[in-house]
Scaffold this active site. Structure first.
Site, short mmCIF file in Angstrom:
data_model
loop_
_atom_site.label_atom_id
_atom_site.label_comp_id
_atom_site.label_asym_id
_atom_site.label_seq_id
_atom_site.Cartn_x
_atom_site.Cartn_y
_atom_site.Cartn_z
N SER A 1 6.76 -4.97 3.94
CA SER A 1 6.05 -4.65 2.81
C SER A 1 6.71 -5.70 1.58
O SER A 1 6.29 -5.67 0.66
CB SER A 1 6.72 -3.11 2.62
OG SER A 1 5.75 -2.20 3.05
N LYS B 1 3.58 -7.20 -0.05
CA LYS B 1 3.09 -6.48 -1.16
C LYS B 1 3.27 -7.33 -2.63
O LYS B 1 2.63 -7.21 -3.54
CB LYS B 1 3.46 -5.15 -1.38
CG LYS B 1 3.15 -4.30 -0.15
CD LYS B 1 3.37 -2.70 -0.46
CE LYS B 1 2.76 -1.93 0.67
NZ LYS B 1 3.44 -1.83 2.10
N SER C 1 5.40 2.19 -2.06
CA SER C 1 5.22 1.32 -0.84
C SER C 1 3.71 1.56 -0.03
O SER C 1 3.84 1.56 1.24
CB SER C 1 6.29 0.91 0.15
OG SER C 1 6.15 -0.39 0.62
#
Length: 381
Positions: free
Chosen positions: A55, A58, A115
């Site tokens: 993640s 991101k 997230s």
């Protein structure tokens, strides 16, 4: 004059007289600690080893969303429909669904704090039209930022063949995100967030350092089975000789959520105590004011538009000296911002760093008689 290389892309080196502190043992596959105020790497291991970013991906999605907001392609208050694709995303979620129209700002919070893979896909579709086109934008932006060993396959970070990066590239991305969009950094410091009408099951930021250390204000966590537990953490602390000194820790492949927080905290604390930030010159301060020939002014102020800061082992700042290398003679015209010289920072006879010096103001050519007179003086000289 030889080309300059961005200092933090090099391994930080100092003379033996200023003994480099040994970094702590870090329980992670790879890591990097940077002093962002000085643009220097303080410690690293395996920073060019390919890894899955999980993640941490991101952060690139956030970069492109912030970019689109500045370009007025989307608006923070603009509502976004939630597609079936976004709704059905596996993994960590914000818990939005196709019955909702969610503002861009809330999706940003859902992507960063929770997230949420669903929020991330919704943002990718809003900015790129389709997820596939957004991924093309991600890879183009990575290339533009100099992330030479990164390839993205999705906007959220789930494991996919070829979805890879390195600690060095992630540090480039994190640094540029903070430099280019400082007003958006507060999103990355939010501890808890939940969109109205959604469950409370996933409302807490997984960056434990936000709860432990008041100087930590970002940036992002990540985890997949292949990537392990990852964290990019940044902290800003004030010191008597340097206010707002900022460090960045990238920890990849730790064994647990607690371990990644502990290792990042260990690096940050070590960097702030083992090294001191030494501000040599303020932004736009005059480093040198050499003579200019054939110009409307007799001299030009040289300096940098950013503060010139050096990270030194604690207690060794007295060994520092500086030299300036520049063309001689300097002949007008000189444009504002033109690279005119180089500030060399040394400890003893050892070169530590080179900083380009630019003209802080322009100098136009003198009239024909002024140029002729200086031509005679130069010939005599």
């Amino acid at each position: 004059m030889r080309a300059l290389v961005a200092p933090w892309l090099l391994l930080f080196s100092l003379v033996a007289a200023a003994q480099v502190p040994q970094p702590p043992e870090v329980a992670a596959r790879s890591y990097l600690l940077m002093d962002l105020s000085a643009d220097q790497v303080l410690a690293q291991r395996g920073i060019d080893t390919p890894v899955e970013p999980a993640s941490l991906t991101k952060l690139m999605t956030a970069y492109l969303v912030y970019q689109a907001i500045r370009a007025k392609k989307v608006d923070l208050k603009q509502t976004v429909p939630i597609s079936e694709r976004a709704w059905k995303m596996p993994g960590s979620r914000m818990y939005v669904d196709p019955k909702m129209q969610v503002p861009v700002e809330d999706l940003i919070k859902g992507m960063i704090v929770q997230s949420g893979n669903d929020a991330t896909v919704a943002l990718a579709e809003a900015v790129g039209g389709t997820v596939e086109h957004f991924v093309e934008l991600m890879n183009a932006q990575a290339k533009a930022l100099g992330m030479k060993h990164t390839s993205f396959r999705n906007p959220e970070g789930l494991s996919a063949p070829g979805h890879m990066t390195t600690a060095r590239d992630l540090a480039i991305l994190a640094t540029r995100l903070m430099q280019d969009y400082p007003e958006d950094l507060p999103y990355h410091a939010i501890r808890k967030y939940r969109y109205q009408g959604t469950p409370t099951a996933n409302d807490t930021n997984r960056n434990m350092l936000l709860f432990r250390d008041p100087t930590v204000d970002g940036l992002k966590t990540g985890h997949t089975d292949a990537a392990g537990y990852c964290l990019i953490a940044t902290a800003k602390r004030d010191f008597p000789n340097l206010q707002g000194r900022r460090l960045l820790a990238v920890v990849l492949g730790a064994s647990s959520e607690v371990a990644r927080a502990n290792e990042a905290q260990k690096l940050l604390n070590w960097g702030f105590t083992a090294f001191e930030g030494l501000k040599l010159f303020d932004a736009n301060a005059t480093v040198l004011e050499p003579q200019v020939w054939k110009g409307s002014d007799n001299a030009v102020k040289l300096g940098q538009t950013q503060p010139i800061v050096l990270a030194m082992p604690a207690g060794s700042s007295s060994k520092i000296k500086t030299q300036v290398a520049r063309p001689d003679p300097l002949v007008a015209p000189i444009q504002k911002g033109q690279h005119v010289g180089t500030l060399k920072i040394l400890a003893g006879d050892q070169l530590l760093r080179e900083v380009p010096l630019v003209a802080l103001e322009g100098v136009e050519q003198a009239g024909i008689f002024g140029r002729a007179w200086d031509a005679v003086r130069l010939w005599i000289k």
